[in-house]
Design a protein around this motif. Structure first.
Motif, PDB file in Angstrom:
ATOM      1  N   THR A 150      -3.904  -7.431   4.023  1.00  0.00           N
ATOM      2  CA  THR A 150      -4.246  -7.155   5.421  1.00  0.00           C
ATOM      3  C   THR A 150      -3.537  -5.899   5.927  1.00  0.00           C
ATOM      4  OG1 THR A 150      -2.449  -8.620   6.065  1.00  0.00           O
ATOM      5  CG2 THR A 150      -4.662  -9.559   6.091  1.00  0.00           C
TER       6      THR A 150
ATOM      7  N   LYS B 183     -12.616  -0.270   0.859  1.00  0.00           N
ATOM      8  CA  LYS B 183     -12.582  -1.352   1.857  1.00  0.00           C
ATOM      9  C   LYS B 183     -13.890  -2.115   1.684  1.00  0.00           C
ATOM     10  CE  LYS B 183     -10.536  -1.977   6.392  1.00  0.00           C
ATOM     11  NZ  LYS B 183      -9.506  -2.898   5.933  1.00  0.00           N
TER      12      LYS B 183
ATOM     13  N   PHE C  42     -16.668  -1.767   4.694  1.00  0.00           N
ATOM     14  CA  PHE C  42     -16.463  -1.841   6.146  1.00  0.00           C
ATOM     15  C   PHE C  42     -15.265  -1.003   6.538  1.00  0.00           C
ATOM     16  CE2 PHE C  42     -13.821  -5.277   4.521  1.00  0.00           C
ATOM     17  CZ  PHE C  42     -12.737  -5.317   5.378  1.00  0.00           C
TER      18      PHE C  42
ATOM     19  N   THR D 150      -4.483  -1.370  10.770  1.00  0.00           N
ATOM     20  CA  THR D 150      -5.132  -1.242  12.080  1.00  0.00           C
ATOM     21  C   THR D 150      -5.028  -2.555  12.842  1.00  0.00           C
ATOM     22  OG1 THR D 150      -6.633   0.441  11.294  1.00  0.00           O
ATOM     23  CG2 THR D 150      -7.328  -0.766  13.242  1.00  0.00           C
ATOM     24  N   ALA D 151      -5.451  -3.637  12.212  1.00  0.00           N
ATOM     25  CA  ALA D 151      -5.383  -4.928  12.896  1.00  0.00           C
ATOM     26  C   ALA D 151      -3.927  -5.352  13.071  1.00  0.00           C
ATOM     27  CB  ALA D 151      -6.145  -5.977  12.097  1.00  0.00           C
TER      28      ALA D 151
ATOM     29  N   GLY E  38     -12.146  -0.606   9.942  1.00  0.00           N
ATOM     30  CA  GLY E  38     -11.519  -1.221  11.116  1.00  0.00           C
ATOM     31  C   GLY E  38     -10.796  -0.128  11.878  1.00  0.00           C
TER      32      GLY E  38
HETATM   33  C1  COI Z   1      -7.946  -3.845   9.565  1.00  0.00           C
HETATM   34  O1  COI Z   1      -6.730  -3.744   9.679  1.00  0.00           O
HETATM   35  O2  COI Z   1      -8.720  -3.238  10.329  1.00  0.00           O
HETATM   36  C2  COI Z   1      -8.543  -4.692   8.531  1.00  0.00           C
HETATM   37  O3  COI Z   1      -9.665  -4.501   8.209  1.00  0.00           O
HETATM   38  C3  COI Z   1      -7.743  -5.805   7.963  1.00  0.00           C
HETATM   39  C4  COI Z   1      -8.224  -7.158   8.316  1.00  0.00           C
HETATM   40  C5  COI Z   1      -7.108  -8.086   8.007  1.00  0.00           C
HETATM   41  C6  COI Z   1      -8.656  -7.383   9.704  1.00  0.00           C
END
Ligand code: COI
Length: 352
Positions: A234, A195, A72, A301-302, A74
């Motif tokens: 994360t 990822k 995946f 990113t998140a 993000g």
């Molecule tokens: C992101 O930062 O986009 C991730 O996939 C991490 C996840 C903790 C939401």
């Protein structure tokens, strides 16, 4: 159908957008009206479409449920003051998903396919990109094995989805992290740089133990010796030790973070000393004891720039200085670049 063909678009009958309180959005719980879907069958991606966001029907024998063959990404879209939709470094996510897919034996999504699917979806759901301060539309592309087969082999069928969620902050306060020296997130030769689902599943139990002690996350160390700092699962981790910004080099056990790369690029632009080096736990502990760790933060990113309040190691909590001028400057600069408010000298911003 080729990967760049026009997509079929089936729009939702009644939008859910009026039910959303955009001034108070939790992370990852509210989803926009539509999603992009494509199927991989007989060696090619087909049936590319945009349809109402909704549940999928899968076999109980679905290979992803059992063996985790999935990848995946993000990324985030922002709305600027002129109402334009800007996505931060989507091409970098497309490239990283190809790297992850190769490791997980998943047919790659070409950068061109990724970008055209993303652009088409964001055009349909542009109203869902929030414009409030510290909000964005989180975008989650995912590819997963879809064979209803319980034997072990790479799947022959896959689904590629992109769905989106208006979000606020992932961490609403500075985070407390603990250096983990028992459990392992990733090992040399493993899948830590991809990822992929299992990396996150593997982190849950150890992170839960730490959360019971009041930490938000772990600082993972290398799987072989537990002597070197890696990432936080994360987010990547960066430390301002005296006047040098230090972070672990990405390799096969650390995700090649796009926010991490953006931070390093900005710090170098500003003439800061930057070291990508294996940072030993001993060196970090000594620097913490001597008060030389001026700031530490996660980058993702998140997580965006997640300031670290305290670091726990060997039963001792090291509280970092409250003032965090570098973290603030990085957050602010990245925010302004993402919104097109300062010059995008690196070509990071993609206008939908
Ligand atoms: C992101 O930062 O986009 C991730 O996939 C991490 C996840 C903790 C939401």
């Amino acid at each position: 159908m080729t990967e760049t063909a026009e997509f079929e678009i089936k729009k939702i009958e009644r939008s859910r957008i009026s039910e959303v309180d955009f001034n108070n959005i939790p992370f990852g719980k509210v989803y926009a009206d539509h999603m992009f879907v494509a199927d991989f069958e007989n060696g090619e991606w087909k049936n590319m479409r945009i349809e109402p966001y909704g549940d999928l029907s899968i076999s109980p024998a679905n290979a992803t449920l059992h063996y985790g063959q999935s990848v995946f990404e993000g990324l985030k879209a922002y709305k600027n003051k002129a109402g334009e939709i800007l996505i931060f470094r989507p091409e970098a996510n497309a490239k990283r998903m190809i790297v992850s897919a190769e490791r997980m034996c998943i047919p790659p999504i070409s950068e061109e396919f990724f970008m055209s699917a993303l652009t088409a979806l964001l055009k349909v759901d542009s109203a869902w990109v929030p414009g409030q301060e510290n909000t964005s539309l989180y975008i989650r592309p995912v590819v997963f094995a879809d064979d209803p087969y319980v034997g072990i082999r790479p799947s022959e069928t896959y689904k590629f989805l992109i769905f989106t969620a208006p979000v606020g902050a992932y961490y609403s306060e500075p985070v407390n992290v603990k250096i983990e020296t028992k459990y392992t997130r990733a090992v040399a030769g493993g899948v830590g740089y991809a990822k992929t689902a299992g990396n996150y599943a593997a982190s849950l139990y150890p992170a839960l133990q730490a959360q019971k002690e009041g930490y938000h996350q772990l600082i993972w160390t290398d799987g072989q010796t537990h002597e070197f700092v890696e990432e936080a699962g994360t987010m990547n981790l960066l430390f301002l030790i005296n006047d040098t910004l230090v972070t672990a080099p990405t390799g096969d056990s650390i995700l090649n973070g796009i926010t991490r790369d953006s931070v390093l690029t900005l710090a170098k632009d500003w003439g800061m000393k930057v070291e990508e080096k294996r940072l030993s736990v001993k060196e970090l502990e000594a620097a913490l004891k001597a008060g030389e760790v001026k700031e530490a933060f996660g980058a993702g990113t998140a997580a965006t720039i997640a300031k670290i309040h305290k670091i726990g190691y060997n039963g001792v909590d090291y509280v970092l200085p409250e003032e965090k001028p570098l973290s603030d400057k990085l957050f602010d600069t990245l925010d302004k670049i993402k919104l097109g408010e300062i010059e995008d000298t690196h070509g990071w911003v993609y206008k939908v």
